[in-house]
Design a protein around this motif. Structure first.
Motif, PDB file in Angstrom:
ATOM      1  N   ALA A 184      35.850  80.604 -52.806  1.00  0.00           N
ATOM      2  CA  ALA A 184      35.570  79.174 -52.635  1.00  0.00           C
ATOM      3  C   ALA A 184      36.133  78.287 -53.737  1.00  0.00           C
ATOM      4  CB  ALA A 184      34.068  78.956 -52.498  1.00  0.00           C
ATOM      5  N   GLU A 185      36.080  78.767 -54.993  1.00  0.00           N
ATOM      6  CA  GLU A 185      36.461  77.881 -56.100  1.00  0.00           C
ATOM      7  C   GLU A 185      37.918  78.063 -56.534  1.00  0.00           C
ATOM      8  OE1 GLU A 185      34.458  75.631 -56.870  1.00  0.00           O
ATOM      9  OE2 GLU A 185      32.688  76.410 -55.825  1.00  0.00           O
ATOM     10  N   ILE A 186      38.668  78.878 -55.799  1.00  0.00           N
ATOM     11  CA  ILE A 186      40.058  79.154 -56.179  1.00  0.00           C
ATOM     12  C   ILE A 186      40.985  78.113 -55.547  1.00  0.00           C
ATOM     13  CG2 ILE A 186      41.949  80.817 -55.844  1.00  0.00           C
ATOM     14  CD1 ILE A 186      39.931  83.007 -56.061  1.00  0.00           C
ATOM     15  N   PRO A 187      41.960  77.598 -56.285  1.00  0.00           N
ATOM     16  CA  PRO A 187      42.928  76.679 -55.662  1.00  0.00           C
ATOM     17  C   PRO A 187      43.633  77.379 -54.497  1.00  0.00           C
ATOM     18  CG  PRO A 187      43.178  76.652 -58.040  1.00  0.00           C
ATOM     19  CD  PRO A 187      42.204  77.747 -57.722  1.00  0.00           C
ATOM     20  N   ALA A 188      43.774  76.651 -53.390  1.00  0.00           N
ATOM     21  CA  ALA A 188      44.283  77.277 -52.174  1.00  0.00           C
ATOM     22  C   ALA A 188      45.711  77.788 -52.340  1.00  0.00           C
ATOM     23  CB  ALA A 188      44.198  76.296 -51.014  1.00  0.00           C
ATOM     24  N   GLY A 189      46.427  77.279 -53.338  1.00  0.00           N
ATOM     25  CA  GLY A 189      47.788  77.735 -53.568  1.00  0.00           C
ATOM     26  C   GLY A 189      47.876  79.194 -53.968  1.00  0.00           C
ATOM     27  N   TYR A 190      46.760  79.744 -54.500  1.00  0.00           N
ATOM     28  CA  TYR A 190      46.775  81.134 -54.948  1.00  0.00           C
ATOM     29  C   TYR A 190      46.446  82.120 -53.844  1.00  0.00           C
ATOM     30  CZ  TYR A 190      46.830  79.222 -59.683  1.00  0.00           C
ATOM     31  OH  TYR A 190      47.174  78.555 -60.813  1.00  0.00           O
ATOM     32  N   LEU A 191      46.117  81.617 -52.647  1.00  0.00           N
ATOM     33  CA  LEU A 191      45.709  82.528 -51.576  1.00  0.00           C
ATOM     34  C   LEU A 191      46.914  83.261 -50.994  1.00  0.00           C
ATOM     35  CD1 LEU A 191      43.143  80.378 -49.566  1.00  0.00           C
ATOM     36  CD2 LEU A 191      42.722  81.916 -51.474  1.00  0.00           C
ATOM     37  N   SER A 192      46.637  84.439 -50.424  1.00  0.00           N
ATOM     38  CA  SER A 192      47.695  85.156 -49.718  1.00  0.00           C
ATOM     39  C   SER A 192      47.897  84.514 -48.356  1.00  0.00           C
ATOM     40  CB  SER A 192      47.294  86.622 -49.532  1.00  0.00           C
ATOM     41  OG  SER A 192      46.322  86.707 -48.515  1.00  0.00           O
ATOM     42  N   ALA A 193      48.956  84.923 -47.647  1.00  0.00           N
ATOM     43  CA  ALA A 193      49.259  84.313 -46.348  1.00  0.00           C
ATOM     44  C   ALA A 193      48.086  84.465 -45.378  1.00  0.00           C
ATOM     45  CB  ALA A 193      50.524  84.938 -45.767  1.00  0.00           C
ATOM     46  N   GLY A 194      47.491  85.651 -45.363  1.00  0.00           N
ATOM     47  CA  GLY A 194      46.376  85.891 -44.447  1.00  0.00           C
ATOM     48  C   GLY A 194      45.149  85.071 -44.806  1.00  0.00           C
ATOM     49  N   GLN A 195      44.908  84.953 -46.126  1.00  0.00           N
ATOM     50  CA  GLN A 195      43.759  84.155 -46.563  1.00  0.00           C
ATOM     51  C   GLN A 195      43.959  82.681 -46.238  1.00  0.00           C
ATOM     52  OE1 GLN A 195      43.931  85.442 -50.623  1.00  0.00           O
ATOM     53  NE2 GLN A 195      42.218  86.860 -50.393  1.00  0.00           N
ATOM     54  N   LYS A 196      45.200  82.202 -46.392  1.00  0.00           N
ATOM     55  CA  LYS A 196      45.499  80.818 -46.036  1.00  0.00           C
ATOM     56  C   LYS A 196      45.244  80.594 -44.547  1.00  0.00           C
ATOM     57  CE  LYS A 196      48.889  79.394 -49.430  1.00  0.00           C
ATOM     58  NZ  LYS A 196      50.244  79.683 -49.845  1.00  0.00           N
ATOM     59  N   ARG A 197      45.656  81.573 -43.762  1.00  0.00           N
ATOM     60  CA  ARG A 197      45.454  81.473 -42.320  1.00  0.00           C
ATOM     61  C   ARG A 197      43.965  81.363 -42.006  1.00  0.00           C
ATOM     62  NH1 ARG A 197      48.486  79.393 -38.743  1.00  0.00           N
ATOM     63  NH2 ARG A 197      47.765  79.935 -36.691  1.00  0.00           N
TER      64      ARG A 197
END
Lengths: 218, 221
Positions: A134-147
């Protein structure tokens, strides 16, 4: 509620992508759009959402007993649908929670008034297994997590029509299960979904329509 | 209303987090104004005479730098599609984004102008008027610029195209901004030029979102 497409003809530039597509989607059912690449699945979804103006035909939403509620031309269909396209609509500089909180406020309608924004965001985070991020900047997410974050938008505001363009891309098996469960729950609550996909999706109440050849629902 | 405020505060938060746009605009503004005396020589009378014009024109150019990103970042990551499915009309989406651009770029540039005035030997008496006209004129810059940004959304090298489209539309703002500062028209003339400048800004706040929203709908097809 019904989603009605009547005799839709769609063109991109001078190229005709879909010719005379018609269907009536009832509450509680999903429509799977299948077909080879370039057969017009995304184009059809964009037309349903009202981004693309059909060169012929109409898209309408009808209420109970066939009462007219709105057409895509005047934007009324867009207001009752969630659109999740190829792009996730995520701001990389905001945290996962901030992304969802924005959509929860922005997309909220009268149906969401019962629950607070924070509550809806918490529920969506939990449902799509994003609470640890929840508190992580979305830019650090993997492709699947972004999805998953893009799909979590479906849960922060209640809307009867879901338009999903290849929602399973880059999702792992567990996440696909989360998504199909979410769609099933949505259908059970009287919602509708139109899903463009290459993978078979196991949903409770589903029809499919093959694009690219004879464009009539099976 | 809450959707409008949510969008406005999101854009402001992004402007702070990303930082680049404002830093570039302020840096560009400072550099242009600093280079000018080096090019023209240290004739203090000349500098103080042309200072208001230089500060205004450099401000227009600096504001243009960040205009390209007003819609394109949302377009590229798919946010614009989702914004269009909101209950907020597209006109108000444009309004919120242009307002955020004014707050995050227009106001800081206007605040910086008096500081740069020092470099150009601007008369002290002109400072309040300079700051006032810039604050009154910058909304027009952001809102007219939003139309250019919407029209060039999918164009290759859209940023350069915006300048060609939008700079001519800034002419009235520039003329009345300068007329108010120069005081060539006397005290009453200054007041009326200032009022016309405010009118230009208010008119663009109302009319430009209509044009930009129509352009965006077309671009999103």
């Amino acid at each position: 509620m019904q989603l009605v497409a009547e005799n839709l003809t769609l063109e991109r530039g001078a190229r005709r992508i879909a010719n005379g597509v018609s269907f009536v989607l009832e509450s509680g059912t999903a429509l799977l759009l299948t077909g080879p690449n370039g057969s017009g699945k995304s184009t059809l979804l964009r037309a349903l959402a009202g981004y693309l103006r059909p060169s012929e035909g109409t898209v309408k939403v009808r209420g109970e007993n066939g009462a007219f509620e709105g057409s895509s031309e005047s934007g009324e269909v867009a207001e009752v649908c969630h659109f999740v396209g190829h792009l996730d609509g995520i701001k990389t500089h905001l945290t996962v929670k901030e992304n969802l909180a924005f959509w929860a406020t922005y997309l909220a309608g009268p149906a969401d008034a019962k629950q607070s924004t924070a509550h809806r965001v918490e529920d969506a985070l939990e449902q799509f297994a994003l609470d640890a991020l929840a508190e992580i900047p979305a830019g650090y997410l993997s492709a699947g997590q972004k999805r998953r974050l893009g799909l979590a938008r479906l849960a922060v505001a209640k809307r009867p029509i879901w338009l999903l363009d290849e929602p399973t891309v880059s999702l792992d098996v567990a996440s696909v299960k989360v998504l199909t469960d979410a769609i099933d729950a949505h259908l059970k609550a009287g919602g509708m979904a139109v899903i463009a996909t290459h993978l078979p999706m196991e949903l409770a109440s589903v029809r499919s329509m093959q694009l690219g050849r004879a464009q009539v629902p099976a | 209303m809450s959707a409008f405020l949510a969008l406005l505060s999101r854009d402001l938060r992004l402007a702070v987090r990303q930082g680049g746009a404002l830093g570039t605009a302020l840096g560009f503004y400072m550099l242009v104004v600093t280079l000018l005396p080096l090019g023209l020589g240290a004739d203090l009378n000349l500098l103080s005479r042309i200072a208001p014009g230089v500060l205004w024109i450099a401000l227009l150019l600096a504001a243009l730098l960040s205009l390209g990103r007003v819609f394109s970042s949302d377009y590229e990551d798919g946010t614009l599609d989702v914004l269009a499915t909101g209950r907020l009309p597209m006109e108000l989406v444009v309004g919120a984004k242009a307002l955020a651009h004014w707050i995050s770029t227009g106001i800081p540039l206007a605040l910086m102008a008096p500081v740069l005035g020092l470099l150009l030997n601007l008369e002290l008496s002109a400072y309040p008027l300079l700051f006032g006209t810039m604050l009154a004129g910058t909304p027009a810059i952001s809102f007219i610029g939003a139309v250019g940004a919407a029209l060039t959304l999918r164009a290759y090298r859209g940023g350069l195209l915006i300048a060609l489209l939008v700079l001519p539309l800034y002419v009235p703002t520039l003329i009345f901004g300068m007329a108010a500062i120069n005081g060539l028209l006397g005290a009453s003339g200054t007041m009326s030029a200032f009022l016309i400048l405010i009118a230009l800004s208010l008119a663009s706040v109302v009319l430009c979102p209509l044009a930009a929203a129509a352009a965006l709908r077309l671009q999103m097809q």
